[in-house]
Design a protein around this motif. Structure first.
Motif, PDB file in Angstrom:
ATOM      1  N   SER A  80      12.614  51.931  61.924  1.00  0.00           N
ATOM      2  CA  SER A  80      13.764  51.114  61.561  1.00  0.00           C
ATOM      3  C   SER A  80      14.972  51.589  62.362  1.00  0.00           C
ATOM      4  O   SER A  80      15.247  52.792  62.414  1.00  0.00           O
ATOM      5  CB  SER A  80      14.058  51.231  60.071  1.00  0.00           C
ATOM      6  OG  SER A  80      15.143  50.398  59.731  1.00  0.00           O
ATOM      7  N   PRO A  81      15.678  50.662  63.007  1.00  0.00           N
ATOM      8  CA  PRO A  81      16.909  51.064  63.705  1.00  0.00           C
ATOM      9  C   PRO A  81      17.962  51.454  62.671  1.00  0.00           C
ATOM     10  O   PRO A  81      17.840  51.086  61.503  1.00  0.00           O
ATOM     11  CB  PRO A  81      17.316  49.797  64.465  1.00  0.00           C
ATOM     12  CG  PRO A  81      16.656  48.682  63.743  1.00  0.00           C
ATOM     13  CD  PRO A  81      15.422  49.236  63.105  1.00  0.00           C
ATOM     14  N   ASP A  82      18.980  52.196  63.095  1.00  0.00           N
ATOM     15  CA  ASP A  82      19.998  52.596  62.123  1.00  0.00           C
ATOM     16  C   ASP A  82      20.727  51.346  61.607  1.00  0.00           C
ATOM     17  O   ASP A  82      20.869  50.335  62.304  1.00  0.00           O
ATOM     18  CB  ASP A  82      20.977  53.614  62.724  1.00  0.00           C
ATOM     19  CG  ASP A  82      21.826  53.019  63.826  1.00  0.00           C
ATOM     20  OD1 ASP A  82      22.880  52.446  63.505  1.00  0.00           O
ATOM     21  OD2 ASP A  82      21.414  53.116  64.999  1.00  0.00           O
TER      22      ASP A  82
ATOM     23  N   SER B  88      23.305  45.989  61.590  1.00  0.00           N
ATOM     24  CA  SER B  88      24.355  45.142  61.027  1.00  0.00           C
ATOM     25  C   SER B  88      25.193  44.509  62.131  1.00  0.00           C
ATOM     26  O   SER B  88      25.473  43.301  62.115  1.00  0.00           O
ATOM     27  CB  SER B  88      25.234  45.973  60.097  1.00  0.00           C
ATOM     28  OG  SER B  88      26.315  45.216  59.637  1.00  0.00           O
ATOM     29  N   LYS B  89      25.585  45.314  63.116  1.00  0.00           N
ATOM     30  CA  LYS B  89      26.390  44.782  64.227  1.00  0.00           C
ATOM     31  C   LYS B  89      25.587  43.771  65.044  1.00  0.00           C
ATOM     32  O   LYS B  89      26.111  42.735  65.452  1.00  0.00           O
ATOM     33  CB  LYS B  89      26.866  45.923  65.132  1.00  0.00           C
ATOM     34  CG  LYS B  89      27.969  46.771  64.527  1.00  0.00           C
ATOM     35  CD  LYS B  89      28.383  47.848  65.517  1.00  0.00           C
ATOM     36  CE  LYS B  89      29.547  48.668  64.979  1.00  0.00           C
ATOM     37  NZ  LYS B  89      29.938  49.731  65.929  1.00  0.00           N
ATOM     38  N   ALA B  90      24.305  44.089  65.272  1.00  0.00           N
ATOM     39  CA  ALA B  90      23.455  43.182  66.049  1.00  0.00           C
ATOM     40  C   ALA B  90      23.303  41.843  65.341  1.00  0.00           C
ATOM     41  O   ALA B  90      23.316  40.791  65.978  1.00  0.00           O
ATOM     42  CB  ALA B  90      22.086  43.816  66.283  1.00  0.00           C
TER      43      ALA B  90
ATOM     44  N   GLN C 149      15.715  50.183  71.848  1.00  0.00           N
ATOM     45  CA  GLN C 149      14.965  50.857  70.796  1.00  0.00           C
ATOM     46  C   GLN C 149      13.636  50.151  70.492  1.00  0.00           C
ATOM     47  O   GLN C 149      12.632  50.807  70.218  1.00  0.00           O
ATOM     48  CB  GLN C 149      15.785  50.916  69.504  1.00  0.00           C
ATOM     49  CG  GLN C 149      16.987  51.830  69.555  1.00  0.00           C
ATOM     50  CD  GLN C 149      17.766  51.779  68.257  1.00  0.00           C
ATOM     51  OE1 GLN C 149      17.208  51.956  67.177  1.00  0.00           O
ATOM     52  NE2 GLN C 149      19.062  51.501  68.349  1.00  0.00           N
ATOM     53  N   LEU C 150      13.644  48.827  70.521  1.00  0.00           N
ATOM     54  CA  LEU C 150      12.470  48.065  70.088  1.00  0.00           C
ATOM     55  C   LEU C 150      11.408  47.913  71.163  1.00  0.00           C
ATOM     56  O   LEU C 150      10.220  47.790  70.841  1.00  0.00           O
ATOM     57  CB  LEU C 150      12.896  46.673  69.610  1.00  0.00           C
ATOM     58  CG  LEU C 150      13.832  46.630  68.409  1.00  0.00           C
ATOM     59  CD1 LEU C 150      14.082  45.194  67.994  1.00  0.00           C
ATOM     60  CD2 LEU C 150      13.261  47.415  67.241  1.00  0.00           C
TER      61      LEU C 150
END
Length: 199
Positions: free
Chosen positions: A4-6, A11-13, A27-28
């Motif tokens: 899971s990304p932070d 949220s920003k994305a 990251q993905l």
């Protein structure tokens, strides 16, 4: 393994922040590339699918609500992209003469060379078996196909699969049992049809 990304980046994305989206893509990418290794695809197809999956994630990240884990959501988006491509390719192959793909047609002269005859026969038999299994897998419902792929291609245990797909371990066990039974039937039926055709 769950990923899971932070939450701040996510949220920003989801609000369209370009720096967060770029960070998310970085990251993905390795997780998507790893998942796509389980599908019977060419390297070119995998590269294209990484790109199309990342585009889908960028477009849909705002729809991620957290009802399931992010890794489950990522798995589903990636799987959908791969399965759509495979369905398209299967429809294309079915239109080709005697079911041969263009790459198979290109390899026929080499298979007919006497010096390589035994190797070519063995390779052809193996390719035929692999194709039959892949075709049978495509006939399974998506929920069975995903369980089979996770269990056999990614070596995940039943509880790991249950966690990833948001189901109970007993439901996954049942799906795997039904998938195996259905595969046996499909492969048996295909062998019977082949024997009838040869007679």
């Amino acid at each position: 393994m769950a990923f899971s990304p932070d939450k701040q980046t996510l949220s920003k994305a989801s609000r369209g922040d370009s720096a967060a989206l770029s960070s998310l893509v970085v990251q993905l990418r390795p997780h998507i590339e790893k998942q796509l290794l389980r599908y019977p695809l060419s390297e070119d197809d995998r590269r294209d699918l990484v790109q199309s999956t990342l585009v889908q994630i960028i477009r849909r990240v705002g729809s991620f609500r957290g009802d399931s884990s992010f890794s489950t959501w990522l798995f589903r988006v990636t799987a959908n992209e791969a399965l759509m491509l495979m369905r398209t390719q299967r429809r294309h192959r079915s239109r080709l003469v005697e079911g041969l793909d263009l790459e198979d047609l290109a390899s026929l002269p080499a298979a007919n060379e006497g010096a390589h005859e035994d190797r070519a026969d063995a390779a052809a038999a193996q390719n035929e078996r692999d194709a039959r299994v892949r075709a049978a897998l495509q006939e399974l419902p998506a929920e069975y196909r995903d369980v089979v792929a996770l269990h056999y291609n990614q070596d995940l245990g039943l509880q790991e699969i249950a966690d990833r797909l948001g189901a109970t371990e007993s439901a996954i066990r049942s799906r795997l049992h039904r998938a195996r039974a259905r595969l046996r039937t499909l492969l048996k039926d295909e062998r019977s049809l082949g024997a009838d055709a040869a007679a």
